[in-house]
Each structure stands twice: as C-alpha cells, then as structure tokens.
Design a protein around this motif. Structure first.
Motif, PDB file in Angstrom:
ATOM      1  N   GLY A 461       0.801  -1.213   0.000  1.00  0.00           N
ATOM      2  CA  GLY A 461       0.000   0.000   0.000  1.00  0.00           C
ATOM      3  C   GLY A 461       0.835   1.264   0.000  1.00  0.00           C
ATOM      4  O   GLY A 461       2.060   1.238   0.094  1.00  0.00           O
ATOM      5  N   SER A 462       0.159   2.378  -0.104  1.00  0.00           N
ATOM      6  CA  SER A 462       0.825   3.672  -0.050  1.00  0.00           C
ATOM      7  C   SER A 462       1.292   3.951   1.373  1.00  0.00           C
ATOM      8  O   SER A 462       0.731   3.401   2.336  1.00  0.00           O
ATOM      9  CB  SER A 462      -0.132   4.785  -0.502  1.00  0.00           C
ATOM     10  OG  SER A 462      -0.538   4.578  -1.839  1.00  0.00           O
ATOM     11  N   PRO A 463       2.293   4.796   1.534  1.00  0.00           N
ATOM     12  CA  PRO A 463       2.772   5.124   2.879  1.00  0.00           C
ATOM     13  C   PRO A 463       1.666   5.665   3.775  1.00  0.00           C
ATOM     14  O   PRO A 463       0.851   6.488   3.350  1.00  0.00           O
ATOM     15  CB  PRO A 463       3.834   6.191   2.617  1.00  0.00           C
ATOM     16  CG  PRO A 463       4.316   5.906   1.240  1.00  0.00           C
ATOM     17  CD  PRO A 463       3.108   5.434   0.492  1.00  0.00           C
ATOM     18  N   GLN A 464       1.613   5.143   5.002  1.00  0.00           N
ATOM     19  CA  GLN A 464       0.662   5.546   6.039  1.00  0.00           C
ATOM     20  C   GLN A 464      -0.788   5.212   5.700  1.00  0.00           C
ATOM     21  O   GLN A 464      -1.695   5.562   6.466  1.00  0.00           O
ATOM     22  CB  GLN A 464       0.749   7.055   6.322  1.00  0.00           C
ATOM     23  CG  GLN A 464       2.051   7.502   6.930  1.00  0.00           C
ATOM     24  CD  GLN A 464       2.134   9.008   7.033  1.00  0.00           C
ATOM     25  OE1 GLN A 464       2.848   9.648   6.274  1.00  0.00           O
ATOM     26  NE2 GLN A 464       1.404   9.586   7.959  1.00  0.00           N
ATOM     27  N   ALA A 465      -1.031   4.559   4.584  1.00  0.00           N
ATOM     28  CA  ALA A 465      -2.404   4.388   4.115  1.00  0.00           C
ATOM     29  C   ALA A 465      -3.204   3.451   5.023  1.00  0.00           C
ATOM     30  O   ALA A 465      -2.680   2.471   5.568  1.00  0.00           O
ATOM     31  CB  ALA A 465      -2.406   3.847   2.691  1.00  0.00           C
ATOM     32  N   ALA A 466      -4.482   3.785   5.158  1.00  0.00           N
ATOM     33  CA  ALA A 466      -5.408   2.881   5.834  1.00  0.00           C
ATOM     34  C   ALA A 466      -5.567   1.607   5.004  1.00  0.00           C
ATOM     35  O   ALA A 466      -5.243   1.578   3.805  1.00  0.00           O
ATOM     36  CB  ALA A 466      -6.752   3.572   6.009  1.00  0.00           C
ATOM     37  N   PHE A 467      -6.080   0.562   5.642  1.00  0.00           N
ATOM     38  CA  PHE A 467      -6.321  -0.682   4.897  1.00  0.00           C
ATOM     39  C   PHE A 467      -7.523  -1.406   5.494  1.00  0.00           C
ATOM     40  O   PHE A 467      -7.841  -1.272   6.675  1.00  0.00           O
ATOM     41  CB  PHE A 467      -5.086  -1.582   4.894  1.00  0.00           C
ATOM     42  CG  PHE A 467      -4.513  -1.905   6.253  1.00  0.00           C
ATOM     43  CD1 PHE A 467      -4.986  -2.989   6.996  1.00  0.00           C
ATOM     44  CD2 PHE A 467      -3.497  -1.128   6.791  1.00  0.00           C
ATOM     45  CE1 PHE A 467      -4.452  -3.296   8.236  1.00  0.00           C
ATOM     46  CE2 PHE A 467      -2.953  -1.416   8.037  1.00  0.00           C
ATOM     47  CZ  PHE A 467      -3.434  -2.503   8.765  1.00  0.00           C
ATOM     48  N   GLY A 468      -8.192  -2.144   4.619  1.00  0.00           N
ATOM     49  CA  GLY A 468      -9.359  -2.904   5.049  1.00  0.00           C
ATOM     50  C   GLY A 468      -8.967  -4.170   5.790  1.00  0.00           C
ATOM     51  O   GLY A 468      -7.794  -4.410   6.093  1.00  0.00           O
ATOM     52  N   GLN A 469      -9.956  -4.988   6.081  1.00  0.00           N
ATOM     53  CA  GLN A 469      -9.732  -6.179   6.894  1.00  0.00           C
ATOM     54  C   GLN A 469      -8.751  -7.141   6.207  1.00  0.00           C
ATOM     55  O   GLN A 469      -8.939  -7.521   5.056  1.00  0.00           O
ATOM     56  CB  GLN A 469     -11.059  -6.897   7.138  1.00  0.00           C
ATOM     57  CG  GLN A 469     -12.046  -6.061   7.950  1.00  0.00           C
ATOM     58  CD  GLN A 469     -13.339  -6.810   8.221  1.00  0.00           C
ATOM     59  OE1 GLN A 469     -13.316  -7.965   8.668  1.00  0.00           O
ATOM     60  NE2 GLN A 469     -14.454  -6.165   7.946  1.00  0.00           N
TER      61      GLN A 469
END
Length: 676
Positions: A461-469
């Motif tokens: 993912g992108s830096p610091q990005a949120a992510f789903g389950q």
C-alpha cells in the motif's frame, strides 16, 4: 583604506573586471545627505502589473558596509517573442542610486571568491557602487524589456552603507586570551556587551577558537534598518548546537539578536528542529559560507517520525550564500536568495517558495528511506474463532480494529503528537504490539520499533495508508512503517498569485524528487526556470508538472535527464502567449489534455520512443538517459549522442557552466557548438 564591503567585498572578491558594456559604476546623487532615500526627488515605483514584466531579483545581500567600491548584482530576463538571446530579452537594466542613474547594457559572468576562498561564477547584471561619503544609501533596479508591449519592473529599495570606518564595534571570542573590553570567552557575553553599548552600525564578533558554542537568548531586536552584526568563525570547527530537551524531544535555536550575518560558522541541528527567527522582527538575516548539518545523519528520527514536519529549518526569509547543507530536510525553503550552496544527503523538499535559487549543487537528495519503509510488526491469530482480521482507518491518528468471526473485539487509536510520544502508551509499534498481545488468542511480534505506529500500513500500500480487513488467521500478516514523503526540488503553491521567481544554473544528480511543480490557484507570473540540470533515479516515477494560470513563465535550456515534463492542460494549466518552453531536454514533453495554442513550445528534445507535443515546433527525438550526456549519473551534463546531431538556435546566451553559447548548438543546460 581598502574595501571593507562583504559579500562582494573583503570576503567575496571579484576576480575579473567587467567590460564597460556589462558593468556600470555609480555614486549617490548630489542631494544625498547620508540618509537613506534623501538623494531622490521621487523614488522609483514598480508599476501595477497589467501585462508581462521581466523577472528581476537581487542576487547579492543588502545592508553591506563598504569603504571602497562594492559590486552588487541582479538576475533579470524577459521573453522577447520566443527568445532571450543575446541580452536575456532586456534592453538594459537601470540602476537608481540616491538620485543618480546608470544603465547596464548586458548581462555578464562574474567569478567570485566566496567566504571559504572557493571560486564560483554567476550570470547577472552587475553594478559597482562607489564610495563617496558615509551614510546609508538606497538602490533600486529597473529591468526594461526589449519587447515594448511588456512593462518594466522595479525592485527596491535595498540599503547599503558606504562608510570609511570598517566596524562600529569589533570583538573577539577567544578563551585562551585574557578577558578584556574587546575579548570574551563566549559569544553570549560579547553580544551582551555590544547591546549594552547601544551599537547600531556594522558590528563584528570573531570567534577564534574551535569548539561547541551555545546561542542563548539575547533579546536584542536591532531593527530592520540596522546593519549586519557579523558573527564570523576565523578557524574551522566553530560549531553552534542545541541539546535535546530534557524529555528527549527536539529543541530549537532561538538566540534573538537580529539582523545577524553568520560567516563560516557550523550549525548542528541534531538536537534542533529549526533556527527560529522572531515574528515581527527583521527576520531577514544572512548565512554566508556556513555549514548546516545533522550530525546524527539523514535518517535521524528522535520522535520516531521523519523530521520534515516543519516546512523549513530557517524560519523567515534570509540571504543564503555559498553554504553547505547535509542530512537535512526542507533546508532551503522560503528564502530571499539561495546562491552557490551545496546540498548533500538532504531530503523532503529543497527550495520551495524561494525567490532566487541560483548556482547551487545538489547530490544525493533522497527520502526513500522513509517512503519505502521497513517491516515493523507481525500479527497473527491462533485462537478458536473461525476467522480473524486486522484493519486500520485514518492516517494519523490511525485506528486499528481487531475482528473475530466478523465482530470487533477492540480498537486501538494511535497518538501522533509530542504528548503521545512522552506518554508512551499508544505511540510506538511496541505499544500497539503490547495491546494486541493482551487480547486472547492474538500474537504480535515487533520487528522494528524505530517509527511511530501511525506509519504502519501494508507493504503493497501507499505510505501511512489505511487498509481494510486483512486475514491474520491463516498466516501472519507483516505490517510496514512507511511515511509519505512528497519530495520536490522546487514547488510553488498556495492560494495567492506568485510573481517574480528565478531558478537558474542549478546542477543536481542522484535525485528522488519531483523537479519542478508549479501549482497555485492564484497562478504564476514572470517566472524564469533556466539552465538547470537534473538526474533523477529512474525508479522514482516522478514528473515535473505545470498547472494553474501561467503568465510569462520561461522554461528554457533545462536538462531533465530522467524525468518527463507534463503541461497539465487536463487540470488547470492555462499559459499565455508570453510563456516559453524551449530548448529543454526531457524524457517526454507532453500535454496532460488538449494542447493550448498560446505558449511558445519550440526546439525541445525528447527521448527515443516519445512523441512531440501537439503544436510544438522543432522537437527532435532520439537517445535516452544513458546516451544524451557525458556522465549525468555523476553530474556531468555535457551533451552527447543525439544532442550533438540535433543542433538548434539557443534562446539564452549563457549556460549552466557560465560559458557563452554559440548561435547554433546543443539544447539543454550545457551549451556546445555543433561545429566544435
């Protein structure tokens, strides 16, 4: 008495005399009384902008005292119907000096010996102020374009100080010599003694012994009109530093005496976030031949976050000449002038918003350590539930949620500030791991605790990005700490209109950044980006971009060895007919959307496999990063390969190396006649 001016006086010495056509000499008018401005019957005024005006910026610091003659200069230019050849698009530059006027006929090169006895060259329009009595004297510069449809531009007043007395006060700091009225054992008592005497003229403190010195609060606002207080190191190793605060967080320099010129001094920012200059004070100081560094290295992160949370290290607008920077982020942003400096192992942003960025060298500009990140936390579930996931929402603060069989069993909210760092309960990767391990059936292993937990994200993912389950039942999940470093060499942005900017003759290699990014809702007017050479990491994927309204923006003779230039007509890019994009080299030169017919786009060169932009004239195609330059990987941007067989008429006389171009030769930052 010999000349005592500094900048182009006793410290930066003129090596070669100018011809009569390219350097003027002037003294104050007969009505000058020694008071700044007294020689003018009426002061020159800059007209309100109704159409294009020349670019015009002072490239020598003001406030200097001199007893002989003092050479000062400006960088100035204008587009003259698609070219700036042979006199940078100007009829002349006029100097107004306390009622007298002299015209500079042409730009020229000046070789200077800087504060550290290193010779450097600069293009400019040069004028010599003659000594003719003591006082304060104002200078204005006026750039008169060759294109009579354009307006002139006037800048000033800049105050200089002819005076046959070199210094009002001249103290030393030498702990090996006895204390006296003029020698002190530390800098702070020396500054105090000057303050107690109420000194307002040119002052000097020479530090004669190497070592660490602390700058403490002197609370001395000498006023914007005061001459420089020069703090000068006479030996190598005179270093100013600040310790971390008692709680382990960063301190900052805040000595509170201004205006000050630091010469040949070293500043170690290992314990400091910035040099803080006072709001409402002059906030216009001079760093001349200094060394600015972080002795803990580029990747130092005492608060477990990248050290680019402030957009500067020198708060305010200052004059920075021939300094050396290393291991610092945002080190030359928002200044009046950054001239002849060297930047090594710096990162984040470099010179955003600086008015004049000229003649600098940048090597190894790279913040990928933070952006690419590292494996920091392994999470798995070994309990009885049929499924288990972890998810994260937000960027900072970030909320981590654990679920079993789809139902939340708890959340953990990370802190992002100093208070959270000091509390040490919800800030670090270890804090998060401790919380996860307290949940039945959950296991977390810290792989790296160097960075704050709100930087955790997926490796993909992108830096610091949120992510789903994310499933942690069938196999452990490894999270990485990564931080979003949007690096720019030079970005102009903001809501206000931006006008009168010079970016010229800068050489850069091993760069991980967007080179040039112009985007501001208020638009851009009268900007000159010329003779710059960039070599970027091929893997960075960054591009230079022009967005927003542009009026008289000149982009010419730049070598972008491994970066594309995109004209963002798919966004808000709206150039006028005074804009010029010519004689550049880039991977590709392209429109983001439909072509705009107004700007002149001519005689550029792009890599093999690219196509010329719609509406452009004279675009040549061929070669690539490895074949178009002698050795761009190591900062040698001399043309090679297809650049030598696709000659064009230059639009600028001077090049990156302070050489004069012939009337037909290679495009890009370094000129070379096709005929040898």
């Amino acid at each position: 008495m010999g000349r005592v001016g500094y900048g182009f006086g006793s410290v930066a010495r003129l090596l070669n005399a100018a011809s009569a056509s390219s350097k003027a000499t002037i003294n104050p008018g007969e009505d000058w009384t020694g008071t700044a401005g007294s020689g003018f019957a009426s002061v020159p005024a800059d007209p309100a902008r109704t159409t294009a005006k020349p670019v015009l910026r002072l490239i020598t610091p003001p406030k200097q005292r001199f007893s002989s003659n003092l050479t000062i200069g400006v960088r100035a230019a204008a587009n003259n119907s698609g070219t700036l050849f042979d006199t940078d698009g100007l009829s002349f530059v006029r100097v107004h000096y306390e009622g007298n006027i002299v015209d500079i006929a042409a730009p020229s090169v000046r070789n200077l010996v800087d504060a550290n006895d290193i010779t450097k060259c600069y293009w400019g329009w040069w004028c010599e102020l003659e000594y003719s009595g003591n006082g304060a004297a104002d200078v204005y510069f006026e750039a008169v374009p060759t294109d009579t449809n354009m307006q002139s531009r006037v800048i000033g007043p800049y105050t200089f100080h002819p005076n046959d007395q070199e210094w009002e006060l001249d103290f030393t700091v030498n702990p090996d010599l006895p204390l006296s009225a003029t020698n002190y054992h530390d800098i702070n008592p020396a500054i105090n003694a000057m303050k107690q005497q109420g000194a307002s003229g040119a002052l000097r403190v020479r530090i004669e012994k190497a070592g660490d010195y602390a700058l403490t609060d002197r609370n001395w606002n000498r006023g914007a009109a005061a001459e420089w207080l020069v703090v000068e190191a006479t030996v190598p190793g005179v270093r100013f530093s600040q310790d971390l605060q008692a709680d382990g967080t960063l301190s900052f320099f805040r000595p509170r005496f201004e205006p000050v010129c630091f010469r040949r001094c070293e500043f170690d920012f290992a314990g400091s976030s910035e040099y803080y200059f006072e709001p409402g004070w002059a906030r216009e100081n001079w760093f001349d031949g200094c060394v600015l560094t972080n002795s803990n290295g580029r990747n130092d992160a005492p608060l477990k976050v990248p050290r680019n949370t402030l957009a500067w290290i020198l708060r305010g607008r200052h004059w920075i000449t021939e300094c050396s920077f290393s291991n610092l982020a945002n080190c030359a942003t928002g200044q009046h002038l950054v001239r002849g400096c060297e930047f090594t192992q710096c990162w984040s942003d470099l010179a955003n918003g600086t008015y004049a960025f000229v003649g600098n060298i940048v090597q190894d500009f790279d913040g990928s350590y933070y952006r690419d990140g590292m494996a920091a936390l392994s999470v798995e579930y070994t309990g009885p539930a049929g499924s288990a996931t972890i998810a994260a929402s937000g960027i900072g603060p970030k909320t981590f949620t654990l679920r079993e069989d789809g139902a939340s069993i708890g959340t953990f909210v990370t802190g992002t500030n100093k208070a959270a760092f000091l509390a040490d309960t919800n800030y670090t990767v270890q804090n998060l791991a401790d919380w996860i391990n307290a949940q039945s059936g959950w296991n977390a292993t810290v792989l790296d605790n160097r960075f704050a937990a709100f930087g955790l994200c997926l490796d993909s993912g992108s830096p610091q990005a949120a992510f789903g389950q994310q499933d942690v039942k069938s196999a452990p999940l490894v999270l990485h700490t990564k931080f979003d470093i949007h690096a720019d060499i030079y970005q102009l942005s903001g809501n206000s209109a931006i006008e009168n900017i010079v970016i010229a003759e800068n050489r850069m290699w091993d760069i991980d950044a967007q080179n040039i990014f112009l985007t501001a809702p208020g638009g851009f007017s009268d900007v000159m980006i010329v003779n710059n050479a960039f070599e970027n990491f091929l893997s960075s994927g960054a591009q230079s971009q022009f967005s927003s309204a542009h009026s008289h923006v000149i982009v010419a003779h730049n070598s972008m060895a491994s970066q594309t230039i995109t004209m963002r007509s798919d966004s808000t890019f709206n150039p006028d007919a005074y804009c010029l994009i010519a004689n550049n080299v880039s991977q590709e030169l392209r429109w983001g959307g439909a072509a705009d017919p107004d700007p002149i786009v001519a005689d550029n060169h792009v890599h093999a496999g690219s196509s010329p932009p719609t509406g452009a004239n004279g675009t040549s195609i061929g070669g690539d990063f490895g074949s178009l330059y002698v050795d761009a990987d190591n900062g040698d941007f001399a043309p090679a390969g297809d650049l030598l067989i696709n000659g064009k008429s230059p639009v600028l006389r001077g090049d990156l190396n302070c050489a004069k171009r012939s009337t037909y030769g290679a495009v890009g930052a370094v000129g070379k006649s096709i005929f040898g």
